[in-house]
Design a protein around this motif. Structure first.
Motif, PDB file in Angstrom:
ATOM      1  N   GLU A   1      37.165   4.093  42.025  1.00  0.00           N
ATOM      2  CA  GLU A   1      37.495   3.258  43.344  1.00  0.00           C
ATOM      3  C   GLU A   1      37.488   4.147  44.436  1.00  0.00           C
ATOM      4  OE1 GLU A   1      40.268   0.198  43.567  1.00  0.00           O
ATOM      5  OE2 GLU A   1      40.251  -0.090  41.348  1.00  0.00           O
TER       6      GLU A   1
ATOM      7  N   PHE B   1      47.788   1.855  24.798  1.00  0.00           N
ATOM      8  CA  PHE B   1      48.972   2.504  25.276  1.00  0.00           C
ATOM      9  C   PHE B   1      50.195   2.030  24.679  1.00  0.00           C
ATOM     10  CE2 PHE B   1      46.262   3.363  29.222  1.00  0.00           C
ATOM     11  CZ  PHE B   1      46.210   4.738  29.113  1.00  0.00           C
TER      12      PHE B   1
ATOM     13  N   SER C   1      42.874  -6.041  39.053  1.00  0.00           N
ATOM     14  CA  SER C   1      43.591  -4.789  38.732  1.00  0.00           C
ATOM     15  C   SER C   1      44.311  -4.984  37.217  1.00  0.00           C
ATOM     16  CB  SER C   1      44.839  -4.855  39.813  1.00  0.00           C
ATOM     17  OG  SER C   1      45.774  -4.007  39.484  1.00  0.00           O
ATOM     18  N   GLY C   2      44.426  -3.757  36.643  1.00  0.00           N
ATOM     19  CA  GLY C   2      44.857  -3.763  35.229  1.00  0.00           C
ATOM     20  C   GLY C   2      43.990  -4.256  34.169  1.00  0.00           C
ATOM     21  N   SER C   3      42.805  -4.477  34.392  1.00  0.00           N
ATOM     22  CA  SER C   3      41.547  -4.932  33.378  1.00  0.00           C
ATOM     23  C   SER C   3      41.253  -3.665  32.724  1.00  0.00           C
ATOM     24  CB  SER C   3      40.585  -5.545  34.035  1.00  0.00           C
ATOM     25  OG  SER C   3      40.029  -4.744  35.087  1.00  0.00           O
ATOM     26  N   GLY C   4      41.619  -2.356  33.092  1.00  0.00           N
ATOM     27  CA  GLY C   4      41.221  -1.273  32.347  1.00  0.00           C
ATOM     28  C   GLY C   4      39.980  -0.701  32.594  1.00  0.00           C
ATOM     29  N   LYS C   5      39.666  -0.785  33.929  1.00  0.00           N
ATOM     30  CA  LYS C   5      38.266  -0.139  34.598  1.00  0.00           C
ATOM     31  C   LYS C   5      38.557   1.250  34.631  1.00  0.00           C
ATOM     32  CE  LYS C   5      38.942  -2.240  38.489  1.00  0.00           C
ATOM     33  NZ  LYS C   5      40.319  -3.099  38.333  1.00  0.00           N
ATOM     34  N   SER C   6      39.676   1.793  35.065  1.00  0.00           N
ATOM     35  CA  SER C   6      39.737   3.183  35.098  1.00  0.00           C
ATOM     36  C   SER C   6      40.000   3.940  33.927  1.00  0.00           C
ATOM     37  CB  SER C   6      41.326   3.490  35.961  1.00  0.00           C
ATOM     38  OG  SER C   6      41.120   3.141  37.112  1.00  0.00           O
ATOM     39  N   THR C   7      40.637   3.213  33.028  1.00  0.00           N
ATOM     40  CA  THR C   7      40.833   3.716  31.667  1.00  0.00           C
ATOM     41  C   THR C   7      39.428   3.960  30.837  1.00  0.00           C
ATOM     42  OG1 THR C   7      42.721   2.480  31.417  1.00  0.00           O
ATOM     43  CG2 THR C   7      41.985   3.584  29.375  1.00  0.00           C
TER      44      THR C   7
ATOM     45  N   PHE D   1      50.443  -1.720  23.883  1.00  0.00           N
ATOM     46  CA  PHE D   1      49.606  -2.553  24.659  1.00  0.00           C
ATOM     47  C   PHE D   1      48.201  -2.103  24.549  1.00  0.00           C
ATOM     48  CE2 PHE D   1      47.642  -2.461  28.990  1.00  0.00           C
ATOM     49  CZ  PHE D   1      47.909  -4.038  29.234  1.00  0.00           C
TER      50      PHE D   1
ATOM     51  N   VAL E   1      44.436  -1.509  25.948  1.00  0.00           N
ATOM     52  CA  VAL E   1      44.092  -1.606  27.162  1.00  0.00           C
ATOM     53  C   VAL E   1      42.543  -2.169  27.048  1.00  0.00           C
ATOM     54  CG1 VAL E   1      44.572  -0.334  29.412  1.00  0.00           C
ATOM     55  CG2 VAL E   1      44.766   0.722  27.262  1.00  0.00           C
TER      56      VAL E   1
END
Ligand SMILES: Nc1ncnc2c1ncn2[C@@H]1O[C@H](COP(=O)(O)OP(=O)(O)OP(=O)(O)O)[C@@H](O)[C@H]1O
Ligand SMILES: [Mg+2]
Lengths: 248, 277
Positions: free
Chosen positions: A168, A17, A42-48, A20, A22
């Motif tokens: 999630e 991004f 949180s923020g480790s890129g799972k959703s991405t 950054f 991801v």
């Protein structure tokens, strides 16, 4: 373990991004009927990562191949791929202007070209499966969170996808509702659905997952069968994460 | 299977009509407005009396309609109103079409499409409507071979279309991102996504500001009288040129425009209620 056909192949995928990064060189193969749980801070890129699988996000390096078709900028192929991939979001994202039944009928009628009658039969069948047939005529705003999430699962299932992605799915719910949704996901797993689930529900991971992947700072640190993952993780970061998440 | 009927019945009840304090009640607004109009009329009448103006209200009805030989004959004001209605009607349709196109272009992935829509908005916003009408009349009209009426429709629609585009774009952007993602995940094409998911949620949000645009369209339609379209305002000017009944005619014409917009607002309010419940 018997070897099954590979359904999803993620090879050397990286994504940025802006400046950054991801995702860092992510590799993951998912076989047909396999159930993968992805966890991580949180923020480790799972959703991405899972959003790259149906191309809600575009990756910049590497390859993602779904059922033999590589995901790229070709738009016509994309709609075809997406109808075969179900996606369940943390915030449900039901269509508020339609009833639950209409939510479930939209894809089958508009995408699969089914008649309204066929689509309605199918929608009622899946609403039955997620145990909310009596909510069919209501609008999403009139349902509890757990009912909404189950309606969203039914909406995806009505497309009869080859894989279901969950981001999630229970994080916005309170404990009673979490159980309702997890029960439905358990049933789904038993029915042989291929599933990739981002969740911090370690009980679900333990009982349902074939493999559990731990992500940190954009990479998959390790991906192991749950027994090994929980009893004998090799990486320090996994151990730290597990001690934090299992302590409460 | 009566699921649809059941669905409609089980929708949440409509918002309660505004009530409570008396100054929030609709009738109080009407009263306020009546007092305002009354004061204005009083001012005009007293001013006219001081000027020694010779009121001839009895001559006005004939300009609206009269009965001759047992037949109803529409006067120039009624014919003018009809032209204004026609002008506005076509302009509303074209305005919405232009507005929707501009909005979709600005939201599209196409770079040149976005630039085009943005420049259109800027140009229209920063030139007076009167100049645009002259440009259309003297430049585009002859080139495209359009008559005055359609030049008027086109000029009004291009002008209001820019604002309608902004309203439509804002309405579309107000739909939450998750809705786009859920629709796309089902495999809906972009057009289907707009049609079945996005617009049904965006249109209720757009209705109040779009009503404002239609009302401004009605008001601005008077400006096309400069290119001698025989609308209400042109007819009024012609009558005054012959008869010097300027006070009576302008007051009558203003009342007609007012009645027109009030009826439209009332209609739009009912529509909003129906859509939002
Ligand atoms: N559209 C975006 N633009 C810029 N940065 C983004 C965007 N989406 C996500 N990020 C960043 O990318 C990183 C990974 O986000 P992602 O949502 O994949 O994390 P996650 O592991 O799902 O976290 P969480 O558990 O909080 O959901 C985060 O640092 C986030 O701030
Ligand atoms: Mg996330």
């Amino acid at each position: 373990m018997t070897s099954r056909a590979t359904l999803i192949q993620i090879e050397g995928v990286s994504k940025w991004f802006g400046d950054f990064q991801v995702l860092r060189n992510v590799n993951l193969q998912v076989a047909e009927r396999e159930r993968i749980v992805i966890c991580g801070p949180s923020g480790s890129g799972k959703s991405t990562l899972i959003r790259c699988i149906n191309r809600l996000e575009e990756h910049q390096e590497g390859r993602i191949v779904f059922a033999g078709r590589e995901l790229g900028p070709d738009a016509t192929d994309l709609a075809q791929v997406r109808r075969e991939i179900g996606m369940v979001f943390q915030e449900f994202n039901l269509f508020p202007h339609l009833t639950v039944l209409e939510n479930c009928m939209l894809g089958p009628t508009r995408v699969l070209g089914m008649t309204a009658a066929e689509a309605r039969d199918r929608a009622l069948e899946f609403l039955n499966r997620v145990r909310i047939p009596e909510q069919a005529g209501k609008h999403p705003g009139q349902l509890s969170g757990g009912q909404q999430q189950r309606a969203a699962i039914a909406r995806s299932l009505c497309m009869q996808p080859r894989v279901m992605l969950f981001d999630e799915p229970t994080s916005a719910l309170d404990p009673v509702m979490i159980k309702e949704v997890l029960d439905v996901m358990n049933d789904l797993a038993e029915s042989g659905m291929t599933m990739i689930v981002v969740t911090h529900e370690m009980g679900f991971a333990r009982t349902v997952a074939d493999r559990v992947a731990f992500m940190d700072e954009g990479s998959i640190v390790e991906c192991l069968p749950p027994k090994q993952f929980f009893s004998n993780p090799s990486d320090e970061r996994t151990k730290l994460f597990l001690s934090q998440i299992l302590s409460h | 299977m009566p699921a649809n009927a059941a669905a409609r019945r089980s929708r949440p009840p409509p918002r309660e009509v505004r009530g409570g304090r008396f100054w929030n009640r609709p009738w109080f607004e009407v009263l306020q407005f009546a007092v305002f109009v009354g004061a204005l009329l009083g001012l005009a009448v007293s001013g006219a009396m001081r000027m020694g103006y010779n009121w001839q209200w009895y001559r006005i009805p004939a300009y609206i309609a009269e009965i001759a030989d047992g037949e109803l004959i529409w006067g120039p004001l009624a014919r003018g109103l009809l032209v204004t209605l026609e002008l506005t009607g076509w302009s509303v349709l074209l305005t919405l079409a232009i507005g929707l196109t501009a909005a979709l272009l600005r939201l599209s992935d196409s770079f040149s499409g976005r630039i085009l829509a943005k420049s259109y908005l800027e140009v229209v916003r920063s030139t007076p409507l009167l100049i645009q009408i002259y440009l259309f009349y003297f430049v585009l009209g002859p080139i495209l071979g359009l008559d005055r009426f359609w030049v008027g429709v086109l000029a009004l629609s291009v002008f209001e279309g820019a604002f309608a585009g902004e309203v439509i774009r804002a309405g579309i952007l107000a739909v939450r991102r998750g809705q786009w993602e859920a629709g796309a995940s089902l495999g809906l094409t972009r057009i289907e996504l707009y049609r079945s998911v996005i617009l049904p949620q965006a249109i209720p949000l757009m209705l109040p500001p779009l009503t404002g645009i239609v009302i401004s369209l009605i008001r601005n339609s008077a400006i096309v009288s400069v290119i001698a379209v025989f609308d209400l305002t042109t007819e009024a000017r012609n009558i005054i040129a012959e008869t010097f009944l300027s006070f009576e005619i302008w007051i009558t014409v203003a009342a007609i425009y007012l009645a027109f917009t009030v009826v439209l607002s009332a209609f739009a309010t009912r529509l909003e209620h129906r859509v939002s419940t």
